[in-house]
Scaffold this motif. Structure first.
Motif, PDB file in Angstrom:
ATOM      1  N   ASN A  78       0.820  -1.212   0.000  1.00 50.93           N
ATOM      2  CA  ASN A  78       0.000   0.000   0.000  1.00 50.93           C
ATOM      3  C   ASN A  78       0.854   1.262   0.000  1.00 50.93           C
ATOM      4  O   ASN A  78       0.518   2.257  -0.649  1.00 50.93           O
ATOM      5  CB  ASN A  78      -0.942   0.004   1.198  1.00 50.93           C
ATOM      6  CG  ASN A  78      -2.129  -0.918   1.001  1.00 50.93           C
ATOM      7  OD1 ASN A  78      -2.323  -1.474  -0.068  1.00 50.93           O
ATOM      8  ND2 ASN A  78      -2.927  -1.085   2.032  1.00 50.93           N
ATOM      9  N   SER A  79       1.958   1.253   0.736  1.00 49.52           N
ATOM     10  CA  SER A  79       2.825   2.439   0.745  1.00 49.52           C
ATOM     11  C   SER A  79       3.497   2.634  -0.608  1.00 49.52           C
ATOM     12  O   SER A  79       3.667   3.764  -1.081  1.00 49.52           O
ATOM     13  CB  SER A  79       3.864   2.344   1.864  1.00 49.52           C
ATOM     14  OG  SER A  79       4.689   1.218   1.714  1.00 49.52           O
ATOM     15  N   ARG A  80       3.860   1.516  -1.273  1.00 48.61           N
ATOM     16  CA  ARG A  80       4.423   1.627  -2.621  1.00 48.61           C
ATOM     17  C   ARG A  80       3.377   2.180  -3.596  1.00 48.61           C
ATOM     18  O   ARG A  80       3.687   2.995  -4.463  1.00 48.61           O
ATOM     19  CB  ARG A  80       4.898   0.247  -3.104  1.00 48.61           C
ATOM     20  CG  ARG A  80       6.177  -0.268  -2.459  1.00 48.61           C
ATOM     21  CD  ARG A  80       7.430   0.365  -3.049  1.00 48.61           C
ATOM     22  NE  ARG A  80       7.541   0.152  -4.482  1.00 48.61           N
ATOM     23  CZ  ARG A  80       8.073  -0.938  -5.044  1.00 48.61           C
ATOM     24  NH1 ARG A  80       8.529  -1.924  -4.291  1.00 48.61           N
ATOM     25  NH2 ARG A  80       8.161  -1.048  -6.359  1.00 48.61           N
ATOM     26  N   MET A  81       2.138   1.732  -3.449  1.00 47.43           N
ATOM     27  CA  MET A  81       1.079   2.229  -4.324  1.00 47.43           C
ATOM     28  C   MET A  81       0.799   3.700  -4.072  1.00 47.43           C
ATOM     29  O   MET A  81       0.511   4.456  -5.004  1.00 47.43           O
ATOM     30  CB  MET A  81      -0.196   1.401  -4.123  1.00 47.43           C
ATOM     31  CG  MET A  81      -0.216   0.104  -4.899  1.00 47.43           C
ATOM     32  SD  MET A  81      -0.059   0.351  -6.695  1.00 47.43           S
ATOM     33  CE  MET A  81      -1.492   1.363  -7.043  1.00 47.43           C
ATOM     34  N   LEU A  82       0.881   4.131  -2.810  1.00 41.75           N
ATOM     35  CA  LEU A  82       0.687   5.549  -2.506  1.00 41.75           C
ATOM     36  C   LEU A  82       1.704   6.393  -3.263  1.00 41.75           C
ATOM     37  O   LEU A  82       1.355   7.415  -3.870  1.00 41.75           O
ATOM     38  CB  LEU A  82       0.813   5.788  -1.005  1.00 41.75           C
ATOM     39  CG  LEU A  82       0.839   7.261  -0.567  1.00 41.75           C
ATOM     40  CD1 LEU A  82      -0.437   7.984  -0.975  1.00 41.75           C
ATOM     41  CD2 LEU A  82       1.075   7.375   0.928  1.00 41.75           C
ATOM     42  N   GLN A  83       2.965   5.974  -3.249  1.00 41.88           N
ATOM     43  CA  GLN A  83       3.999   6.719  -3.960  1.00 41.88           C
ATOM     44  C   GLN A  83       3.734   6.727  -5.458  1.00 41.88           C
ATOM     45  O   GLN A  83       3.846   7.774  -6.124  1.00 41.88           O
ATOM     46  CB  GLN A  83       5.372   6.097  -3.678  1.00 41.88           C
ATOM     47  CG  GLN A  83       6.533   6.857  -4.304  1.00 41.88           C
ATOM     48  CD  GLN A  83       6.710   8.235  -3.711  1.00 41.88           C
ATOM     49  OE1 GLN A  83       6.899   8.361  -2.510  1.00 41.88           O
ATOM     50  NE2 GLN A  83       6.648   9.276  -4.535  1.00 41.88           N
ATOM     51  N   HIS A 287       7.752 -10.213  -9.476  1.00 38.10           N
ATOM     52  CA  HIS A 287       7.816  -8.751  -9.561  1.00 38.10           C
ATOM     53  C   HIS A 287       6.451  -8.177  -9.880  1.00 38.10           C
ATOM     54  O   HIS A 287       5.830  -8.524 -10.885  1.00 38.10           O
ATOM     55  CB  HIS A 287       8.818  -8.321 -10.635  1.00 38.10           C
ATOM     56  CG  HIS A 287       8.929  -6.832 -10.794  1.00 38.10           C
ATOM     57  ND1 HIS A 287       9.716  -6.063  -9.971  1.00 38.10           N
ATOM     58  CD2 HIS A 287       8.326  -5.974 -11.665  1.00 38.10           C
ATOM     59  CE1 HIS A 287       9.616  -4.806 -10.330  1.00 38.10           C
ATOM     60  NE2 HIS A 287       8.782  -4.718 -11.356  1.00 38.10           N
ATOM     61  N   GLN A 288       5.970  -7.284  -9.002  1.00 38.32           N
ATOM     62  CA  GLN A 288       4.726  -6.558  -9.233  1.00 38.32           C
ATOM     63  C   GLN A 288       5.084  -5.114  -9.584  1.00 38.32           C
ATOM     64  O   GLN A 288       5.811  -4.462  -8.834  1.00 38.32           O
ATOM     65  CB  GLN A 288       3.848  -6.606  -7.972  1.00 38.32           C
ATOM     66  CG  GLN A 288       2.524  -5.912  -8.157  1.00 38.32           C
ATOM     67  CD  GLN A 288       1.562  -6.089  -6.990  1.00 38.32           C
ATOM     68  OE1 GLN A 288       0.374  -5.843  -7.145  1.00 38.32           O
ATOM     69  NE2 GLN A 288       2.036  -6.504  -5.844  1.00 38.32           N
ATOM     70  N   ASP A 289       4.562  -4.632 -10.703  1.00 44.57           N
ATOM     71  CA  ASP A 289       4.931  -3.309 -11.203  1.00 44.57           C
ATOM     72  C   ASP A 289       4.027  -2.243 -10.586  1.00 44.57           C
ATOM     73  O   ASP A 289       2.995  -1.860 -11.144  1.00 44.57           O
ATOM     74  CB  ASP A 289       4.833  -3.288 -12.730  1.00 44.57           C
ATOM     75  CG  ASP A 289       5.510  -2.069 -13.333  1.00 44.57           C
ATOM     76  OD1 ASP A 289       5.672  -1.074 -12.617  1.00 44.57           O
ATOM     77  OD2 ASP A 289       5.869  -2.129 -14.524  1.00 44.57           O
ATOM     78  N   PHE A 290       4.411  -1.740  -9.403  1.00 46.93           N
ATOM     79  CA  PHE A 290       3.602  -0.743  -8.707  1.00 46.93           C
ATOM     80  C   PHE A 290       3.493   0.557  -9.499  1.00 46.93           C
ATOM     81  O   PHE A 290       2.438   1.207  -9.503  1.00 46.93           O
ATOM     82  CB  PHE A 290       4.184  -0.466  -7.328  1.00 46.93           C
ATOM     83  CG  PHE A 290       4.070  -1.618  -6.368  1.00 46.93           C
ATOM     84  CD1 PHE A 290       2.863  -1.913  -5.759  1.00 46.93           C
ATOM     85  CD2 PHE A 290       5.174  -2.417  -6.081  1.00 46.93           C
ATOM     86  CE1 PHE A 290       2.751  -2.981  -4.876  1.00 46.93           C
ATOM     87  CE2 PHE A 290       5.070  -3.475  -5.198  1.00 46.93           C
ATOM     88  CZ  PHE A 290       3.860  -3.763  -4.592  1.00 46.93           C
ATOM     89  N   GLU A 314      -8.227  -3.045 -16.716  1.00 49.54           N
ATOM     90  CA  GLU A 314      -6.874  -3.285 -17.201  1.00 49.54           C
ATOM     91  C   GLU A 314      -6.144  -4.232 -16.266  1.00 49.54           C
ATOM     92  O   GLU A 314      -6.376  -4.237 -15.050  1.00 49.54           O
ATOM     93  CB  GLU A 314      -6.081  -1.980 -17.280  1.00 49.54           C
ATOM     94  CG  GLU A 314      -6.556  -1.013 -18.344  1.00 49.54           C
ATOM     95  CD  GLU A 314      -5.552   0.118 -18.530  1.00 49.54           C
ATOM     96  OE1 GLU A 314      -4.396  -0.172 -18.906  1.00 49.54           O
ATOM     97  OE2 GLU A 314      -5.918   1.272 -18.284  1.00 49.54           O
ATOM     98  N   THR A 315      -5.245  -5.030 -16.831  1.00 42.83           N
ATOM     99  CA  THR A 315      -4.391  -5.887 -16.025  1.00 42.83           C
ATOM    100  C   THR A 315      -2.932  -5.524 -16.274  1.00 42.83           C
ATOM    101  O   THR A 315      -2.557  -5.128 -17.378  1.00 42.83           O
ATOM    102  CB  THR A 315      -4.609  -7.378 -16.343  1.00 42.83           C
ATOM    103  OG1 THR A 315      -4.329  -7.613 -17.732  1.00 42.83           O
ATOM    104  CG2 THR A 315      -6.033  -7.801 -16.043  1.00 42.83           C
ATOM    105  N   VAL A 316      -2.135  -5.666 -15.238  1.00 45.14           N
ATOM    106  CA  VAL A 316      -0.707  -5.382 -15.322  1.00 45.14           C
ATOM    107  C   VAL A 316       0.044  -6.695 -15.125  1.00 45.14           C
ATOM    108  O   VAL A 316      -0.143  -7.374 -14.108  1.00 45.14           O
ATOM    109  CB  VAL A 316      -0.289  -4.364 -14.242  1.00 45.14           C
ATOM    110  CG1 VAL A 316       1.213  -4.120 -14.283  1.00 45.14           C
ATOM    111  CG2 VAL A 316      -1.041  -3.055 -14.440  1.00 45.14           C
TER     112      VAL A 316
END
Length: 331
Positions: A78-83, A287-290, A314-316
């Motif tokens: 969640n913190s990575r997504m916030l950034q 690896h998840q591409d935030f 969409e999917t990543v």
């Protein structure tokens, strides 16, 4: 004495155009030819011009502010997504306001706080999506994009290919000769955790391998450490953890039993956090591409706000990063 704020008139003078033309560029009007738009944008950059948000809101009816709804910012994901969302919003000229639901937070209260700040739309992250899907939608006109959720016609959805990533992890471990792969799953109610567990089950079933009982954690390394004893007692030679933090707990627990990674137990995580390459041993992980998640979520939301575009899905994609925590099954 503070410096005078750069005005539209200053930009117009530098670009050699009218103030009306600058206004059209600021408000993304299509009635400006590309060469003139480029000249105005160059003048803005050179002068450090920033549109006055309040004045623009009066003209357009939009505040250029996006809400972000999240259960907690304590988790790495969640913190990575916030950034990622903050960076992507800034690139599109939008400000961000964040509301957290907390353990007992109410969705209605969160959207009420956003409404008070006049946001144009909102992005909902991860565990918060389930609460939003089950609750009454906010006031009409507020665009929503959710990150990691089943498809829903009421709002846009952007998700990581969690199940596909889990299958990559399991297939990698089976190819190393492990008879099966044990799973340290994420918490109940998490879409991402459920999808990673689904991918794990499908990969084992597709290979005709036994499917052991999953052990559940709460995303923290402490829960991974606590759960690892059950995995070791079950004779696990390969463990797929639903995130890197829990995998870190497994690495520590295996070491404290006198066993080695990957000599006795191979471990794979999910996320590829910045520190994963510095775990001991360096962690094999999905690896998840935030950054891509954040930029696509912002694009889907802003396009919907500005162009009245339909809700997107969409999917990543994910990819496996092989490091030193996995190896052949010891015979």
């Amino acid at each position: 004495m503070s410096a005078r704020r750069v005005s539209m008139a200053d930009v117009a003078a530098r670009a050699g155009v009218s103030g009306q033309t600058v206004s059209r560029v600021v408000n993304a009007s299509p009635r400006v030819d590309p060469a003139t738009r480029s000249r105005v944008e160059a003048a803005m950059a050179a002068l450090g011009y920033r549109p006055h948000r309040a004045a623009r809101a009066l003209r357009t009816g939009r505040t250029q502010t996006i809400g972000l709804v999240v259960s907690t910012l304590a988790s790495v994901g969640n913190s990575r997504m916030l950034q990622a969302v903050t960076d992507a919003a800034a690139a599109r000229g939008y400000a961000l306001t964040v509301v957290t639901l907390g353990a007992d937070g109410e969705v209605a209260a969160a959207f009420e706080r956003l409404a008070e700040q006049g946001v144009d739309g909102a992005i909902v992250l991860n565990e918060a999506t389930e609460r939003v899907r089950e609750a009454d939608l906010p006031a009409a006109g507020l665009r929503l994009v959710v990150v990691d959720s089943p498809r829903d016609a009421r709002f846009g959805v952007v998700e990581t290919e969690h199940a596909a990533g889990a299958r990559l992890a399991v297939e990698h471990l089976l190819a190393l000769g492990h008879a099966s792969v044990h799973h340290l799953a994420g918490p109940e109610g998490s879409f991402a955790a459920a999808e990673r567990e689904r991918g794990w089950r499908e990969a084992l079933a597709g290979a005709g391998a036994p499917v052991p009982a999953a052990v559940r954690g709460d995303w923290t390394s402490a829960s991974g450490f606590a759960a690892a004893s059950a995995l070791v007692e079950a004779g696990a030679t390969a463990v797929f953890a639903a995130n890197d933090q829990m995998a870190l707990g497994v690495l520590r627990a295996v070491a404290e039993t006198g066993r080695s990674v990957p000599g006795d137990v191979s471990v794979v995580g999910f996320d590829d956090v910045a520190d994963a390459a510095d775990y001991r041993p360096p962690l094999t992980t999905v690896h998840q591409d935030f950054d891509a998640l954040g930029s696509r979520a912002i694009a889907a939301l802003v396009d919907g706000i500005e162009a009245d575009a339909p809700a997107a899905f969409e999917t990543v994609p994910t990819r496996l990063v092989v490091r030193e925590s996995t190896g052949p099954r010891r015979r």
